[in-house]
Design a protein around this motif. Sequence first.
Motif, PDB file in Angstrom:
ATOM      1  N   TRP A 196       0.828  -1.203   0.000  1.00 36.99           N
ATOM      2  CA  TRP A 196       0.000   0.000   0.000  1.00 36.99           C
ATOM      3  C   TRP A 196       0.864   1.256   0.000  1.00 36.99           C
ATOM      4  CZ3 TRP A 196      -0.871   4.256   3.079  1.00 36.99           C
ATOM      5  CH2 TRP A 196      -2.044   4.984   2.824  1.00 36.99           C
ATOM      6  N   VAL A 197       1.913   1.278   0.836  1.00 39.04           N
ATOM      7  CA  VAL A 197       2.760   2.472   0.836  1.00 39.04           C
ATOM      8  C   VAL A 197       3.536   2.580  -0.470  1.00 39.04           C
ATOM      9  CG1 VAL A 197       2.937   2.624   3.355  1.00 39.04           C
ATOM     10  CG2 VAL A 197       4.659   1.339   2.088  1.00 39.04           C
ATOM     11  N   LYS A 198       3.900   1.427  -1.052  1.00 39.94           N
ATOM     12  CA  LYS A 198       4.588   1.454  -2.352  1.00 39.94           C
ATOM     13  C   LYS A 198       3.681   2.052  -3.424  1.00 39.94           C
ATOM     14  CE  LYS A 198       6.653  -1.727  -5.765  1.00 39.94           C
ATOM     15  NZ  LYS A 198       5.668  -1.578  -6.837  1.00 39.94           N
ATOM     16  N   GLU A 199       2.433   1.609  -3.463  1.00 45.24           N
ATOM     17  CA  GLU A 199       1.525   2.067  -4.511  1.00 45.24           C
ATOM     18  C   GLU A 199       1.137   3.540  -4.341  1.00 45.24           C
ATOM     19  OE1 GLU A 199      -1.701  -0.699  -4.327  1.00 45.24           O
ATOM     20  OE2 GLU A 199      -0.655  -2.215  -5.532  1.00 45.24           O
ATOM     21  N   ASN A 200       1.086   4.004  -3.092  1.00 44.04           N
ATOM     22  CA  ASN A 200       0.584   5.353  -2.845  1.00 44.04           C
ATOM     23  C   ASN A 200       1.678   6.394  -2.638  1.00 44.04           C
ATOM     24  OD1 ASN A 200      -2.565   5.277  -2.534  1.00 44.04           O
ATOM     25  ND2 ASN A 200      -1.797   3.389  -1.609  1.00 44.04           N
ATOM     26  N   PHE A 201       2.896   5.943  -2.322  1.00 50.42           N
ATOM     27  CA  PHE A 201       3.997   6.882  -2.114  1.00 50.42           C
ATOM     28  C   PHE A 201       5.210   6.572  -2.984  1.00 50.42           C
ATOM     29  CE2 PHE A 201       1.577   6.803   1.835  1.00 50.42           C
ATOM     30  CZ  PHE A 201       1.372   8.146   2.084  1.00 50.42           C
ATOM     31  N   GLY A 202       5.163   5.447  -3.705  1.00 52.75           N
ATOM     32  CA  GLY A 202       6.356   4.969  -4.388  1.00 52.75           C
ATOM     33  C   GLY A 202       6.655   5.606  -5.717  1.00 52.75           C
ATOM     34  N   ASN A 203       5.645   6.172  -6.383  1.00 50.58           N
ATOM     35  CA  ASN A 203       5.881   6.779  -7.706  1.00 50.58           C
ATOM     36  C   ASN A 203       6.665   5.851  -8.623  1.00 50.58           C
ATOM     37  OD1 ASN A 203       4.537   9.098  -6.933  1.00 50.58           O
ATOM     38  ND2 ASN A 203       6.406  10.134  -6.256  1.00 50.58           N
ATOM     39  N   ASN A 204       6.159   4.612  -8.749  1.00 52.21           N
ATOM     40  CA  ASN A 204       6.743   3.592  -9.645  1.00 52.21           C
ATOM     41  C   ASN A 204       8.082   3.031  -9.177  1.00 52.21           C
ATOM     42  OD1 ASN A 204       4.586   3.779 -11.554  1.00 52.21           O
ATOM     43  ND2 ASN A 204       5.503   5.684 -12.317  1.00 52.21           N
ATOM     44  N   LEU A 205       8.445   3.258  -7.927  1.00 49.78           N
ATOM     45  CA  LEU A 205       9.635   2.594  -7.390  1.00 49.78           C
ATOM     46  C   LEU A 205       9.375   1.092  -7.290  1.00 49.78           C
ATOM     47  CD1 LEU A 205      10.592   4.910  -4.367  1.00 49.78           C
ATOM     48  CD2 LEU A 205      11.706   4.827  -6.603  1.00 49.78           C
ATOM     49  N   ASN A 206      10.439   0.286  -7.437  1.00 47.98           N
ATOM     50  CA  ASN A 206      10.300  -1.129  -7.092  1.00 47.98           C
ATOM     51  C   ASN A 206      10.662  -1.299  -5.609  1.00 47.98           C
ATOM     52  OD1 ASN A 206      13.178  -1.410  -6.864  1.00 47.98           O
ATOM     53  ND2 ASN A 206      13.321  -1.734  -9.083  1.00 47.98           N
ATOM     54  N   TYR A 207      10.518  -2.520  -5.116  1.00 51.52           N
ATOM     55  CA  TYR A 207      10.734  -2.731  -3.679  1.00 51.52           C
ATOM     56  C   TYR A 207      12.189  -2.501  -3.278  1.00 51.52           C
ATOM     57  CZ  TYR A 207       6.006  -4.528  -3.036  1.00 51.52           C
ATOM     58  OH  TYR A 207       4.641  -4.652  -2.971  1.00 51.52           O
ATOM     59  N   VAL A 208      13.123  -2.863  -4.119  1.00 51.31           N
ATOM     60  CA  VAL A 208      14.540  -2.635  -3.803  1.00 51.31           C
ATOM     61  C   VAL A 208      14.810  -1.141  -3.657  1.00 51.31           C
ATOM     62  CG1 VAL A 208      16.907  -2.856  -4.663  1.00 51.31           C
ATOM     63  CG2 VAL A 208      15.317  -4.779  -4.890  1.00 51.31           C
ATOM     64  N   GLU A 209      14.300  -0.355  -4.590  1.00 57.45           N
ATOM     65  CA  GLU A 209      14.490   1.099  -4.528  1.00 57.45           C
ATOM     66  C   GLU A 209      13.785   1.686  -3.305  1.00 57.45           C
ATOM     67  OE1 GLU A 209      14.747   1.936  -9.356  1.00 57.45           O
ATOM     68  OE2 GLU A 209      12.798   1.804  -8.348  1.00 57.45           O
ATOM     69  N   MET A 210      12.628   1.144  -2.980  1.00 57.15           N
ATOM     70  CA  MET A 210      11.905   1.616  -1.798  1.00 57.15           C
ATOM     71  C   MET A 210      12.694   1.315  -0.521  1.00 57.15           C
ATOM     72  SD  MET A 210       7.928   0.875  -0.884  1.00 57.15           S
ATOM     73  CE  MET A 210       8.122  -0.658  -0.008  1.00 57.15           C
TER      74      MET A 210
END
Length: 374
Positions: A196-210
């Motif tokens: 959820w935080v990836k989709e709403n705050f990630g701006n297309n980041l992948n998990y490694v970048e996050m």
Amino acid sequence: GEDVCLNHLLNSPGNFTASKLAWVKANEPHIYEQCDKIMLPGDYIAMMLTDAITSSNSGLSEGIFWDFQANEVSADVMDYYGFDDNLIPEIKPVFSNHGEVTSEIAQRLGLKAGIPVTYKAGDQPNNALSLDVLEPGEIAATAGTSGVVYAVSDQVSYDPQSRINSFAHVNHQLTEETTRIGILLCINGTGILNRWVKENFGNNLNYVEMNQLAAQAPIGSNGLLVMPFGNGAERLLNNRILGASFQNLNFNIHSRSHIFRAAQEGIAFSLHYGFELMQANGVIPKVIRAGNANMFLSDIFSNALVNVTNTPVELYDTDGAKGAALGAGFGVGIYSSPKEAMSKLTKLKVIEPNAAQVAEYQAVYEGWKSILEK
């Protein structure tokens, strides 16, 4: 009554298989009247393979049919719900011959007829087996969509408030002297929160970048705390509908780096909160074992869990399918014990607690816990 349920069944039976069958009996009597035998999913798959219907103490305990004091199917449950004893399949040890693959099924699946089905278990007991979690103090953890902590105890114990569940582990009564109870808690919002935080705050980041961004924030995320309970009520919270929340969010201090880190720390803290409930029920953690997957691919999460619990984490190259195959190997006699069957698992990494970080994480956790328990 509460005393009988907890002392004999180790759980409140309301949301388990026995009570679901009672619902069918009350609401769909035309279905119930056709029942010959009841089966858990693994029992049903084995029946489709072999035409034989069996169950085990472990499987029946997961349905809350098992009386741990009488060491048999619970007469109280059967009488209370008005179930006929004939509904219960033949009960066999977990690791034993539950039937052989029929010629018809062998032909359809490209297998050899007569292969014995020698092991079956529920998902979390099997996951624990696949991680060689068989003895008291050993804990299996999973942190995918939901998070599960599954500990092994040699005591027939229960949580007085039914916030965690106790079942017969796969090696319970492997010998007459072997008491092995699997104690399980579930957190509904682990990987769900991280996604959820990836989709709403990630701006297309992948998990490694996050995770790389999360590492830029300090332990404790400069006071930002996250409650990860946004996917429904939690039994470990006595079914309070707490929801998810961000606490102490400061627009002048906090960035998405802090949000990413605080979310993972909140997940680790929720698992530790469950650990504390387990410890109150006699579980003394020695080691946490997990597959090298899902949240455990994040150093932020793994280190937070290790240090807040002050317990090492061992990561393995295994999964439930591999564990089930090895368990069947013991059941058919290739191995002399489940421990031998799991003896050649590949350990990829051990994460040890860091004394300085233990103190820092536990201080942050106490602040998180005080908010949780308000």
